[in-house]
Scaffold this motif. Structure first.
Motif, PDB file in Angstrom:
ATOM      1  N   LYS A  44      60.192  40.025  51.732  1.00  0.00           N
ATOM      2  CA  LYS A  44      61.524  40.610  51.839  1.00  0.00           C
ATOM      3  C   LYS A  44      61.447  42.133  51.646  1.00  0.00           C
ATOM      4  O   LYS A  44      60.749  42.623  50.789  1.00  0.00           O
ATOM      5  CB  LYS A  44      62.465  40.016  50.794  1.00  0.00           C
ATOM      6  N   ASN A  62      61.223  37.365  58.055  1.00  0.00           N
ATOM      7  CA  ASN A  62      61.873  37.570  56.760  1.00  0.00           C
ATOM      8  C   ASN A  62      63.304  37.076  56.782  1.00  0.00           C
ATOM      9  O   ASN A  62      63.781  36.490  55.811  1.00  0.00           O
ATOM     10  CB  ASN A  62      61.858  39.055  56.382  1.00  0.00           C
ATOM     11  N   TYR A  63      63.998  37.324  57.886  1.00  0.00           N
ATOM     12  CA  TYR A  63      65.430  37.039  57.942  1.00  0.00           C
ATOM     13  C   TYR A  63      65.812  35.997  58.981  1.00  0.00           C
ATOM     14  O   TYR A  63      66.967  35.628  59.084  1.00  0.00           O
ATOM     15  CB  TYR A  63      66.194  38.361  58.168  1.00  0.00           C
ATOM     16  N   TYR A  96      71.998  42.564  59.464  1.00  0.00           N
ATOM     17  CA  TYR A  96      72.733  41.380  59.026  1.00  0.00           C
ATOM     18  C   TYR A  96      73.902  41.783  58.126  1.00  0.00           C
ATOM     19  O   TYR A  96      75.018  41.255  58.273  1.00  0.00           O
ATOM     20  CB  TYR A  96      71.802  40.433  58.266  1.00  0.00           C
ATOM     21  N   GLU A 104      64.220  45.414  51.483  1.00  0.00           N
ATOM     22  CA  GLU A 104      65.617  45.828  51.524  1.00  0.00           C
ATOM     23  C   GLU A 104      65.880  46.865  52.616  1.00  0.00           C
ATOM     24  O   GLU A 104      67.012  47.045  53.057  1.00  0.00           O
ATOM     25  CB  GLU A 104      66.030  46.413  50.164  1.00  0.00           C
ATOM     26  N   HIS A 122      67.542  43.141  57.908  1.00  0.00           N
ATOM     27  CA  HIS A 122      68.293  43.004  56.661  1.00  0.00           C
ATOM     28  C   HIS A 122      69.590  43.798  56.748  1.00  0.00           C
ATOM     29  O   HIS A 122      70.681  43.293  56.481  1.00  0.00           O
ATOM     30  CB  HIS A 122      67.444  43.481  55.492  1.00  0.00           C
TER      31      HIS A 122
END
Length: 231
Positions: free
Chosen positions: A147, A76-77, A157, A149, A154
């Motif tokens: 994604k 995802n990231y 980061y 939250e 996430h």
């Protein structure tokens, strides 16, 4: 000019298998093992910290979904990372799940060293290792990046985007200090603290501290920050 080595992270809960992979990787001068994790959570953290090029990810770690969850989090990231899934059974379902989660390839755990090294190099170079007539179709149709939250990477980061002052304020909030207490500890006016908290909320995309703190606690962020400080 020397070509940089391919950085590989191993995520495998069986210490004997993990050790075998480390020995195999050490034989190739073009590959560097940057870490070994025994759980999905640890693998996610090491991926964020060490930024590997390729990850060998066991499908089943501390539970049957741990490797899949870790793969989803990481991709995802860190979409540039290539994940090669490790499995004990060669089934259609295993292939489907691996590519559905965004993995580049999958390997049987007992494959010979040459096949493992080649799979790593193929993944790094974006060379499909599956049969040509299905590799493109699977990659196009099933590779997805979701994604969340509330994911570890996430929030990890976002923490790196905070200033040192904002991070100190957030740590105090996670320790349940009131705003009045934080102002006294930091020797700042209420208006200054309010501005700092608003900046934190903006970076997290939230409207209140209560939306942030419980999530960070659940992800063990306070403990992670303490460990990085050597506390």
């Amino acid at each position: 000019m020397n070509t940089p080595a391919i950085k590989v992270l191993i995520v495998e809960d069986d210490p004997l298998i993990a050790k075998r992979y480390q020995m195999i990787l050490s034989r190739d001068k073009d590959i560097e093992c940057v870490g070994s994790a025994s759980s999905g959570y640890e693998g996610t953290m090491l991926a964020a910290l060490n930024k590997p090029d390729v990850i060998l990810m066991d499908i089943e770690l501390e539970d049957k979904q741990a490797g899949l969850r870790a793969t989803e989090e990481i991709l995802n990231y860190m979409p540039g990372v290539k994940v090669v899934m490790l499995t004990v059974m060669d089934t259609d379902e295993a292939v489907f799940r691996a590519f559905e989660l965004g993995a580049t390839n999958y390997l049987l755990k007992n494959m010979p060293p040459e096949a493992i090294l080649q799979a790593i190099k193929d993944a790094y170079a974006d060379r499909p290792s599956l049969h040509a007539n299905i590799a493109g179709k699977i990659t196009r149709e099933f590779q997805r990046i979701k994604k969340s939250e509330d994911s570890l990477l996430h929030n990890f980061y976002i923490l790196t985007q905070l200033t040192s002052t904002e991070l100190e304020v957030l740590e105090l909030l996670m320790k349940d200090y009131t705003r009045q207490e934080i102002c006294k500890l930091r020797h700042v006016e209420t208006s200054t603290l309010k501005s700092q908290i608003n900046s934190i909320l903006k970076k997290f995309g939230k409207t209140s501290v209560q939306e942030i703190v419980p999530v960070l606690r659940e992800l063990h962020i306070p403990q992670i920050l303490a460990q990085r400080k050597g506390k």
